[in-house]
Scaffold this active site. Sequence first.
Site, PDB file in Angstrom:
ATOM      1  N   ARG A 138      -7.845  -0.318   1.007  1.00 39.88           N
ATOM      2  CA  ARG A 138      -8.430  -1.528   0.406  1.00 39.88           C
ATOM      3  C   ARG A 138      -8.914  -1.238  -1.018  1.00 39.88           C
ATOM      4  O   ARG A 138      -8.998  -2.135  -1.837  1.00 39.88           O
ATOM      5  CB  ARG A 138      -9.529  -2.086   1.314  1.00 39.88           C
ATOM      6  CG  ARG A 138     -10.747  -1.256   1.441  1.00 39.88           C
ATOM      7  CD  ARG A 138     -11.569  -1.603   2.682  1.00 39.88           C
ATOM      8  NE  ARG A 138     -11.015  -1.011   3.901  1.00 39.88           N
ATOM      9  CZ  ARG A 138     -11.564  -1.130   5.100  1.00 39.88           C
ATOM     10  NH1 ARG A 138     -12.668  -1.826   5.267  1.00 39.88           N
ATOM     11  NH2 ARG A 138     -10.989  -0.576   6.164  1.00 39.88           N
ATOM     12  N   LYS A 146       0.851  -1.205   0.000  1.00 38.81           N
ATOM     13  CA  LYS A 146       0.000   0.000   0.000  1.00 38.81           C
ATOM     14  C   LYS A 146       0.880   1.246   0.000  1.00 38.81           C
ATOM     15  O   LYS A 146       1.652   1.475   0.918  1.00 38.81           O
ATOM     16  CB  LYS A 146      -0.918  -0.002   1.240  1.00 38.81           C
ATOM     17  CG  LYS A 146      -1.684   1.324   1.446  1.00 38.81           C
ATOM     18  CD  LYS A 146      -2.626   1.291   2.654  1.00 38.81           C
ATOM     19  CE  LYS A 146      -3.187   2.672   2.978  1.00 38.81           C
ATOM     20  NZ  LYS A 146      -4.068   2.691   4.172  1.00 38.81           N
ATOM     21  N   ASP A 195     -11.938   7.362   3.783  1.00 36.93           N
ATOM     22  CA  ASP A 195     -10.726   7.108   4.563  1.00 36.93           C
ATOM     23  C   ASP A 195     -10.337   5.626   4.535  1.00 36.93           C
ATOM     24  O   ASP A 195      -9.238   5.269   4.946  1.00 36.93           O
ATOM     25  CB  ASP A 195     -10.943   7.586   6.002  1.00 36.93           C
ATOM     26  CG  ASP A 195      -9.649   7.725   6.769  1.00 36.93           C
ATOM     27  OD1 ASP A 195      -8.577   7.664   6.129  1.00 36.93           O
ATOM     28  OD2 ASP A 195      -9.700   7.900   8.006  1.00 36.93           O
ATOM     29  N   LYS A 235      -9.780  13.108   8.197  1.00 37.77           N
ATOM     30  CA  LYS A 235      -9.332  12.644   9.508  1.00 37.77           C
ATOM     31  C   LYS A 235      -9.286  13.807  10.500  1.00 37.77           C
ATOM     32  O   LYS A 235      -9.159  14.972  10.094  1.00 37.77           O
ATOM     33  CB  LYS A 235      -7.915  12.058   9.391  1.00 37.77           C
ATOM     34  CG  LYS A 235      -7.841  10.698   8.748  1.00 37.77           C
ATOM     35  CD  LYS A 235      -6.394  10.201   8.754  1.00 37.77           C
ATOM     36  CE  LYS A 235      -6.265   8.836   8.103  1.00 37.77           C
ATOM     37  NZ  LYS A 235      -6.890   7.745   8.857  1.00 37.77           N
ATOM     38  N   ASP A 276       1.717   6.307   5.608  1.00 36.51           N
ATOM     39  CA  ASP A 276       0.720   5.394   5.060  1.00 36.51           C
ATOM     40  C   ASP A 276       1.210   4.675   3.794  1.00 36.51           C
ATOM     41  O   ASP A 276       0.460   3.928   3.175  1.00 36.51           O
ATOM     42  CB  ASP A 276      -0.591   6.152   4.810  1.00 36.51           C
ATOM     43  CG  ASP A 276      -1.814   5.269   5.001  1.00 36.51           C
ATOM     44  OD1 ASP A 276      -1.687   4.225   5.665  1.00 36.51           O
ATOM     45  OD2 ASP A 276      -2.881   5.620   4.472  1.00 36.51           O
ATOM     46  N   GLU A 321      -9.324   3.996   2.128  1.00 33.54           N
ATOM     47  CA  GLU A 321      -8.828   4.061   0.751  1.00 33.54           C
ATOM     48  C   GLU A 321      -7.844   2.941   0.419  1.00 33.54           C
ATOM     49  O   GLU A 321      -7.684   2.578  -0.743  1.00 33.54           O
ATOM     50  CB  GLU A 321      -8.160   5.423   0.496  1.00 33.54           C
ATOM     51  CG  GLU A 321      -6.706   5.571   0.973  1.00 33.54           C
ATOM     52  CD  GLU A 321      -6.527   5.434   2.480  1.00 33.54           C
ATOM     53  OE1 GLU A 321      -7.509   5.656   3.219  1.00 33.54           O
ATOM     54  OE2 GLU A 321      -5.410   5.097   2.925  1.00 33.54           O
ATOM     55  N   ASP A 380      -2.345  10.255   3.770  1.00 34.67           N
ATOM     56  CA  ASP A 380      -3.750   9.894   3.927  1.00 34.67           C
ATOM     57  C   ASP A 380      -4.451  10.962   4.765  1.00 34.67           C
ATOM     58  O   ASP A 380      -4.418  10.926   5.990  1.00 34.67           O
ATOM     59  CB  ASP A 380      -3.862   8.512   4.595  1.00 34.67           C
ATOM     60  CG  ASP A 380      -5.310   8.039   4.716  1.00 34.67           C
ATOM     61  OD1 ASP A 380      -6.194   8.721   4.155  1.00 34.67           O
ATOM     62  OD2 ASP A 380      -5.531   6.990   5.358  1.00 34.67           O
TER      63      ASP A 380
HETATM   64  N1  BES Z   1      -4.207   4.489   6.956  1.00 34.49           N
HETATM   65  C1  BES Z   1      -5.370   4.254   7.719  1.00 34.49           C
HETATM   66  C2  BES Z   1      -5.180   3.202   8.784  1.00 34.49           C
HETATM   67  C3  BES Z   1      -4.229   3.510   9.883  1.00 34.49           C
HETATM   68  C4  BES Z   1      -4.491   4.530  10.783  1.00 34.49           C
HETATM   69  C5  BES Z   1      -3.111   2.734  10.044  1.00 34.49           C
HETATM   70  C6  BES Z   1      -3.612   4.765  11.808  1.00 34.49           C
HETATM   71  C7  BES Z   1      -2.232   2.966  11.063  1.00 34.49           C
HETATM   72  C8  BES Z   1      -2.492   3.994  11.946  1.00 34.49           C
HETATM   73  C9  BES Z   1      -6.519   3.783   6.838  1.00 34.49           C
HETATM   74  O1  BES Z   1      -6.518   4.279   5.540  1.00 34.49           O
HETATM   75  C10 BES Z   1      -7.764   4.220   7.502  1.00 34.49           C
HETATM   76  O2  BES Z   1      -7.938   5.403   7.657  1.00 34.49           O
HETATM   77  N2  BES Z   1      -8.601   3.276   7.881  1.00 34.49           N
HETATM   78  C11 BES Z   1      -9.811   3.545   8.572  1.00 34.49           C
HETATM   79  C12 BES Z   1     -10.885   2.668   7.999  1.00 34.49           C
HETATM   80  C13 BES Z   1     -12.272   3.024   8.435  1.00 34.49           C
HETATM   81  C14 BES Z   1     -12.680   4.354   7.855  1.00 34.49           C
HETATM   82  C15 BES Z   1     -13.212   1.931   7.979  1.00 34.49           C
HETATM   83  C16 BES Z   1      -9.593   3.250  10.037  1.00 34.49           C
HETATM   84  O3  BES Z   1      -8.908   2.277  10.355  1.00 34.49           O
HETATM   85  O4  BES Z   1     -10.092   4.015  10.858  1.00 34.49           O
HETATM   86 ZN    ZN Z   2      -4.640   4.805   4.766  1.00 32.48          ZN
HETATM   87 ZN    ZN Z   3      -7.500   6.149   5.354  1.00 30.96          ZN
END
Ligand code: BES
Ligand code: ZN
Ligand code: ZN
Length: 464
Positions: A311, A225, A307, A237, A248, A309, A230
């Site tokens: 996947r 990824k 967010d 966020k 990210d 993104e 992000d």
């Molecule tokens: N990059 C983030 C996940 C992340 C956040 C990894 C903090 C490590 C530390 C990812 O893109 C994300 O924002 N995921 C969301 C998904 C949700 C919106 C379903 C998450 O995990 O909150």
């Molecule tokens: Zn992310």
């Molecule tokens: Zn994200």
Amino acid sequence: MIVQSKKKFTAATPIHAVDSGSFADAVGSASALTQRWLASVAFQARPDTHALVPDAAGKLDSVWAGVRGTAHPWSLAALPKALPPGTYRMGEQGLAIDPEAAAFSWSLGAYVFDRYKPSTAKPRTLVLAPSEAVDRGVRIAQAVAATRNLINTPAEHLGPAELADAVKGVAKQHDAKFRQIVGDALLKSGFPAIHAVGRAATRAPRLIELTWGKASHPLLTLVGKGVCFDSGGLDIKSADGMRQMKKDMGGAANALALASLVMAHRLPVRLQLLIPAVENAIAGNAYRPGDVFKTRQGLHIEIGNTDAEGRVILCDALAYGAEGQPDLMIDMATLTGAARVALGSQLPALFCRDMSLARGLVDRGLRMHDPLWHLPLWRDYHAGIESEVADIVNTGRSALAGAINAAIFLEDFVPADIDWLHIDLFAWNDAARPGRPVGGDAQTVRTLLAFLEERYPRRAGQAT
Ligand code: BES
Ligand code: ZN
Ligand code: ZN
């Protein structure tokens, strides 16, 4: 710094490595002066402690260092930043530290991210007898340091194009092929999901691809990824949540490190590295919650949250990877906050359809002090990512099991007959440990390298 020399460097200061089990014996054969000094400074051979021992003239005579064991990968990591500048060698008393562990831990013990604050520290050099093990330790440490540098570099200086440059540099080193599909060409080439996530950024999204190896060897596909920043997109966020999001692309940096080691060790595989690289930005043309995209593989996905993104970009990369019918596909991604809630920063989550493969990897990670932990691809949760208007949605109906929801979303894009590992990692140290300062880090790269070396053994006599 590591220097390899056949000659014994008598001018170098000896480091006697000891643990609680070996200390009493080792100190017994030291001089009376040394014994008295170590007692005076209450040196007890605890891991990551050391004592500087003077000679009668008050000059540095030797170092006694507490270690965790002879082959522990971080055995000497506390020393390079703590010892006075100079040249050192391993001493005769105490434990014989495995040369790979010595080279690896010493190299990374000196790691600093100095791009913006050049360090003026004079080097601490460890002289080791030349060997393949020392080369290997240095090589792996260099791959880890390169991973850290990429993750630590802010998004301003590491966008999708710069990430592509890093892959190009590695490709050049190993005579691998490099190509990238950039911007609107993603639509023409059938990567609509990567395009959708990256289209709002001023810096063009892309699919980066490196290929290497002989056509007759089994295909190993690595996917990382590469979200260079992000922001969350329109589902922006919070300030706290965004603060570390330069990292990210940690999955991409880790996959690149693993790829470079596979090539350096000339494993008998055909390697394909795929990095969907984007910035998840906000603009008038940003993708939106509620949008539906037809992915490369054909499934329609609904965007529940911009967010989630990772996947979305990974589904096109995994579908493309699967088209080559790899023997093994591994993806690495800083995919979910939920994996962190479950396992914390030190334990990447491993998802894998094959239980015995997963268990073997977990055991190997523990042995190698480069751990990962198995979480389930729980199919019954799939109903929770089914959409009213499309095939699946990129957020679960339930707030529970977020890391599993992301993993089973990806699973829809990987045919059942392909061995597949999905690693949801943090790629960041939030507390410093010896050799591992706060900041970006490689995770599971050593474990996966060892696993790949066993799965794809080099034939006897094959050149390294
Ligand atoms: N990059 C983030 C996940 C992340 C956040 C990894 C903090 C490590 C530390 C990812 O893109 C994300 O924002 N995921 C969301 C998904 C949700 C919106 C379903 C998450 O995990 O909150
Ligand atoms: Zn992310
Ligand atoms: Zn994200």
